[in-house]
Motif scaffolding. Structure first.
Motif, mmCIF file in Angstrom:
data_model
loop_
_atom_site.group_PDB
_atom_site.id
_atom_site.type_symbol
_atom_site.label_atom_id
_atom_site.label_comp_id
_atom_site.label_asym_id
_atom_site.label_seq_id
_atom_site.Cartn_x
_atom_site.Cartn_y
_atom_site.Cartn_z
ATOM 1 N N ARG A 14 -3.211 -0.461 -2.115
ATOM 2 C CA ARG A 14 -2.431 -0.019 -3.265
ATOM 3 C C ARG A 14 -1.048 -0.661 -3.153
ATOM 4 O O ARG A 14 -0.435 -0.627 -2.087
ATOM 5 C CB ARG A 14 -2.316 1.515 -3.282
ATOM 6 N N CYS A 72 -9.395 -2.726 0.563
ATOM 7 C CA CYS A 72 -8.691 -2.018 -0.504
ATOM 8 C C CYS A 72 -7.214 -1.886 -0.148
ATOM 9 O O CYS A 72 -6.861 -1.770 1.034
ATOM 10 C CB CYS A 72 -9.262 -0.617 -0.738
ATOM 11 N N ASN A 84 -0.468 9.129 -10.811
ATOM 12 C CA ASN A 84 -1.920 9.068 -10.860
ATOM 13 C C ASN A 84 -2.459 10.485 -10.703
ATOM 14 O O ASN A 84 -2.368 11.080 -9.633
ATOM 15 C CB ASN A 84 -2.435 8.167 -9.721
ATOM 16 N N ASN A 111 -7.852 -0.524 -10.130
ATOM 17 C CA ASN A 111 -7.630 0.857 -10.581
ATOM 18 C C ASN A 111 -8.934 1.560 -10.939
ATOM 19 O O ASN A 111 -9.062 2.202 -11.977
ATOM 20 C CB ASN A 111 -6.663 0.885 -11.762
ATOM 21 N N HIS A 120 -4.574 11.493 -7.646
ATOM 22 C CA HIS A 120 -4.059 11.433 -6.281
ATOM 23 C C HIS A 120 -3.994 12.829 -5.702
ATOM 24 O O HIS A 120 -3.278 13.686 -6.201
ATOM 25 C CB HIS A 120 -2.659 10.790 -6.273
ATOM 26 N N ASN A 125 -8.165 8.539 -4.069
ATOM 27 C CA ASN A 125 -7.631 9.056 -2.808
ATOM 28 C C ASN A 125 -8.228 10.406 -2.435
ATOM 29 O O ASN A 125 -7.536 11.314 -1.989
ATOM 30 C CB ASN A 125 -6.100 9.153 -2.850
ATOM 31 N N TRP A 137 1.979 1.357 -9.976
ATOM 32 C CA TRP A 137 1.136 1.090 -8.809
ATOM 33 C C TRP A 137 -0.208 0.530 -9.262
ATOM 34 O O TRP A 137 -0.765 0.938 -10.278
ATOM 35 C CB TRP A 137 0.930 2.369 -8.015
ATOM 36 N N ARG A 138 -0.718 -0.398 -8.482
ATOM 37 C CA ARG A 138 -2.005 -1.042 -8.766
ATOM 38 C C ARG A 138 -2.888 -0.881 -7.534
ATOM 39 O O ARG A 138 -2.476 -1.201 -6.421
ATOM 40 C CB ARG A 138 -1.776 -2.519 -9.085
ATOM 41 N N HIS A 139 -4.104 -0.396 -7.744
ATOM 42 C CA HIS A 139 -5.061 -0.258 -6.650
ATOM 43 C C HIS A 139 -6.135 -1.314 -6.814
ATOM 44 O O HIS A 139 -6.713 -1.479 -7.890
ATOM 45 C CB HIS A 139 -5.696 1.131 -6.634
ATOM 46 N N TRP A 178 -9.956 4.938 -4.657
ATOM 47 C CA TRP A 178 -8.897 4.815 -5.667
ATOM 48 C C TRP A 178 -8.274 6.176 -5.982
ATOM 49 O O TRP A 178 -7.058 6.314 -6.079
ATOM 50 C CB TRP A 178 -9.460 4.190 -6.941
#
Length: 257
Positions: free
Chosen positions: A74, A72, A247, A147, A250, A212, A128-130, A210
């Motif tokens: 980000r 994974c 996000n 995401n 988060h 977090n 941002w892209r996860h 994702w």
């Protein structure tokens, strides 16, 4: 003389800044690695320009032959050309595990043992892209999560095993074992929260990574909260920008200061 701060007077913000100062000092002195087990929470790697000489080498905490894994990360980029996000090579396979992004056609590829599958993804936005990618040798099933949302599963390399003598690189595609980089496949942007597990995470665990959550979500092989790495070229370590806090899931206080 420098003021002496009691432990009660040191805030998390000050601790983060002191860690960043130490990382920058090591880089300026030519000691390109970080201290063993560096907690990178609240920081990102910045890849400033298209290059064949700038990248990050990650040093795994442990390594045995892999039959299951999850990776994974980000990241944030403005690139419209192809680029490599995560490259793991062995002496026999340059793409033993590779995450390769093709924004112009909205394709993300997962490579295992030099064989790949492609996932169609939605168009990029400037944020941002996860991303999480998994693979299970027993079934050959590979998953891609963007995401927190899964793409349709694909199958490759059933029964295969990734060998132990790995080189793991962020930001370049290894066309040979540890080298032969093409600058037009390099990553430019910011990257953080890189983790790697020796298992396939469950859907709930991937969503938790994702979002977090502060649950037990650190990788066994690569752990962003205890990271060993070497910086090459012009890579920088910088505090994460506040935009990551857009996000709402988060929960890391360090990243939202």
């Amino acid at each position: 003389a420098l003021p002496i701060l009691s432990s009660a007077a040191v805030t998390p913000f000050q601790i983060r800044n002191m860690n960043l100062i130490l990382l920058c000092l090591f880089h300026l002195l030519g000691i390109h690695g970080a201290l063993p087990g560096t907690d990178m929470d609240g920081n990102v790697f910045v890849f400033p320009t298209t290059s064949s000489t700038s990248y990050v080498i990650l040093k795994p905490n442990q390594m045995a032959p892999l039959k299951t894994l999850t990776v994974c990360a980000r990241y944030y980029t403005e690139l419209t050309r192809d680029y490599s996000l995560f490259s793991l090579s062995t002496s026999g396979k340059d793409n033993d595990f590779l995450i390769y992004i093709q924004p112009s056609v909205n394709i993300d590829s997962v490579h295992v043992g030099n064989i790949h599958v492609q996932f169609s993804t939605v168009g990029r936005v400037q944020s941002w892209r996860h991303l999480c990618a998994t693979w299970d040798s027993s079934t050959g099933v590979s998953q891609l999560w963007v995401n927190g949302k899964p793409m349709p599963r694909k199958v490759l390399q059933k029964g295969y095993s990734i060998r132990t003598e790995t080189i793991i690189i962020l930001g370049q595609d290894q066309d040979t074992y540890g080298g032969q980089f093409d600058p037009q496949q390099s990553f430019v942007g910011e990257m953080g929260e890189v983790h790697m597990w020796d298992s396939v995470l469950s859907p709930n665990e991937i969503v938790g990574v994702w979002k977090n959550y502060t649950m037990k979500n650190e990788g066994h092989i690569i752990n962003w909260q205890s990271l060993e790495f070497d910086l090459k070229g012009d890579i920088l370590v910088q505090p994460v920008l506040p935009s990551v806090c857009e996000n709402p899931y988060h929960t890391s206080q360090m990243q939202c200061i």
